[in-house]
Motif scaffolding. Structure first.
Motif, short mmCIF file in Angstrom:
data_model
loop_
_atom_site.label_atom_id
_atom_site.label_comp_id
_atom_site.label_asym_id
_atom_site.label_seq_id
_atom_site.Cartn_x
_atom_site.Cartn_y
_atom_site.Cartn_z
N ASN A 126 46.74 -68.22 -4.78
CA ASN A 126 46.08 -69.51 -4.57
C ASN A 126 45.81 -69.70 -3.08
O ASN A 126 46.49 -70.45 -2.39
CB ASN A 126 46.96 -70.64 -5.10
CG ASN A 126 47.13 -70.55 -6.60
OD1 ASN A 126 46.17 -70.25 -7.31
ND2 ASN A 126 48.33 -70.77 -7.08
N ASN A 187 41.34 -72.31 -16.97
CA ASN A 187 40.98 -72.41 -15.55
C ASN A 187 39.59 -72.99 -15.30
O ASN A 187 38.74 -72.36 -14.68
CB ASN A 187 41.08 -71.03 -14.89
CG ASN A 187 42.47 -70.44 -15.02
OD1 ASN A 187 43.46 -71.15 -14.84
ND2 ASN A 187 42.55 -69.16 -15.33
N ASP A 189 38.58 -75.38 -13.29
CA ASP A 189 38.24 -75.65 -11.89
C ASP A 189 38.59 -74.53 -10.94
O ASP A 189 38.60 -74.71 -9.73
CB ASP A 189 38.87 -76.96 -11.42
CG ASP A 189 40.38 -76.97 -11.56
OD1 ASP A 189 40.93 -76.06 -12.19
OD2 ASP A 189 41.01 -77.90 -11.02
N ALA A 190 38.84 -73.33 -11.48
CA ALA A 190 39.03 -72.17 -10.62
C ALA A 190 37.69 -71.76 -10.04
O ALA A 190 36.67 -71.77 -10.73
CB ALA A 190 39.62 -71.01 -11.42
N THR A 226 33.09 -74.27 -9.40
CA THR A 226 34.14 -74.04 -10.38
C THR A 226 33.59 -73.25 -11.57
O THR A 226 32.37 -73.23 -11.82
CB THR A 226 34.73 -75.35 -10.91
OG1 THR A 226 33.73 -76.04 -11.69
CG2 THR A 226 35.20 -76.23 -9.76
N ASN A 249 44.00 -79.01 -15.22
CA ASN A 249 43.60 -78.37 -13.97
C ASN A 249 44.04 -76.91 -13.94
O ASN A 249 44.99 -76.51 -14.60
CB ASN A 249 44.22 -79.11 -12.77
CG ASN A 249 43.65 -80.50 -12.61
OD1 ASN A 249 42.52 -80.77 -12.99
ND2 ASN A 249 44.44 -81.39 -12.02
N SER A 250 43.33 -76.11 -13.15
CA SER A 250 43.63 -74.69 -13.04
C SER A 250 44.77 -74.45 -12.07
O SER A 250 44.94 -75.18 -11.10
CB SER A 250 42.39 -73.92 -12.56
OG SER A 250 41.30 -74.19 -13.40
N GLN A 253 43.38 -70.95 -7.57
CA GLN A 253 42.38 -71.46 -6.63
C GLN A 253 42.03 -70.38 -5.60
O GLN A 253 41.88 -70.66 -4.42
CB GLN A 253 42.92 -72.72 -5.94
CG GLN A 253 43.11 -73.90 -6.87
CD GLN A 253 41.80 -74.40 -7.45
OE1 GLN A 253 40.77 -74.37 -6.79
NE2 GLN A 253 41.83 -74.87 -8.69
#
Length: 274
Positions: A126, A187, A189-190, A226, A249-250, A253
């Motif tokens: 991340n 994932n 919002d990755a 994303t 949320n993922s 990141q």
């Protein structure tokens, strides 16, 4: 004019070879499919049937490398994923292939090697990943790519540049076609870390033209929407059913930075490819 050998004239190697020929270079290209030889020859490539295995390398490898100054290695590991532990020597199939190949490179006229690797060598951290980030591969293919990189980099008989591509996309290859209509995807919002075939080819040309050897480059387009935003939009563009993502949320990141490559090569990505 430079004579270049491309080990692996597949999805990337073949159009790369055609572009290099158009630029005035002479190209030897390899394939593992005998049926593909006439098509490669018709593209102006001097084609060779080369089998690179963990146990042996076909005799044609000598002629394939003969008189070339540059070798581009573009063959994927194609491994089944194993456990998260490091592979035992008996499992290092791709690494053994490289170990078998290197003595032939050493005996040839090749003085520069460009190895097409992957950002999979970094694992799912991340963070913003640069070339200074310590690689921490989680997949078997990532581990073996990293070991293969090291074999080439430490060899004193040739200069080796490592090119780590992100997820590969092109006109005939896009992950949204696989994801379309699927539900409960992870994932959302990755950030994406992709690179288009056109940019792959142009970056390789820039490395060759500017003689950037003994380098490591990340090659990922600097566009990181994303997963949910990107694949929803792409599904609309391709007139496909959009994928549906989970609402949480993922955890991932990870953003792959290509700032070194953009700076050293003065390369600019084309946003219209994405």
């Amino acid at each position: 004019m430079t004579q270049i050998s491309i080990l692996g004239c597949g999805w990337l190697g073949w159009p790369l070879a055609k572009k290099l020929i158009k630029e005035g270079h002479s190209v030897n290209g390899s394939t593992t499919s005998e049926n593909k030889l006439p098509s490669l020859e018709a593209s102006g490539i001097k084609a060779f049937l080369v089998a690179l295995e963990s146990e042996y390398v076909s005799n044609s490898i000598t002629n394939f490398l003969a008189e070339s100054e540059i070798l581009i290695i573009d063959i994927p590991p194609k491994l089944r994923e194993k456990s998260a532990s490091l592979p035992t020597p008996s499992e290092r199939i791709f690494v053994r292939k490289m170990e078998n190949l290197i003595p032939f490179i050493e005996k040839s006229t090749v003085k520069k090697v460009l190895f097409v690797s992957s950002t999979a060598v970094y694992g799912n951290e991340n963070a913003t990943i640069t070339e200074d980030t310590h690689p921490n591969p989680e997949t078997e293919s990532g581990k073996q790519l990293l070991l293969a990189e090291a074999l080439l980099q430490k060899n004193q008989n040739f200069a080796a540049t490592i090119l780590r591509f992100g997820g590969l996309i092109g006109e005939d290859r896009h992950p949204v076609k696989f994801l379309a209509g699927k539900e409960n995807l992870e994932n959302p919002d990755a950030p994406i870390n992709l690179i288009h075939q056109n940019d792959c080819i142009a970056i390789i040309e820039a490395i060759l033209n500017q003689a950037k050897w003994n380098e490591v480059f990340n090659a990922v387009a600097p566009f990181h929407p994303t997963r949910e935003e990107y694949y929803t939009q792409k599904a609309k563009e391709y007139n496909l059913n959009p994928p549906k993502f989970r609402t949480e949320n993922s955890n991932i990141q990870k953003i792959i930075s290509s700032k070194k490559m953009e700076s050293v090569l003065n390369y600019q990505f084309r946003p219209d490819n994405y």
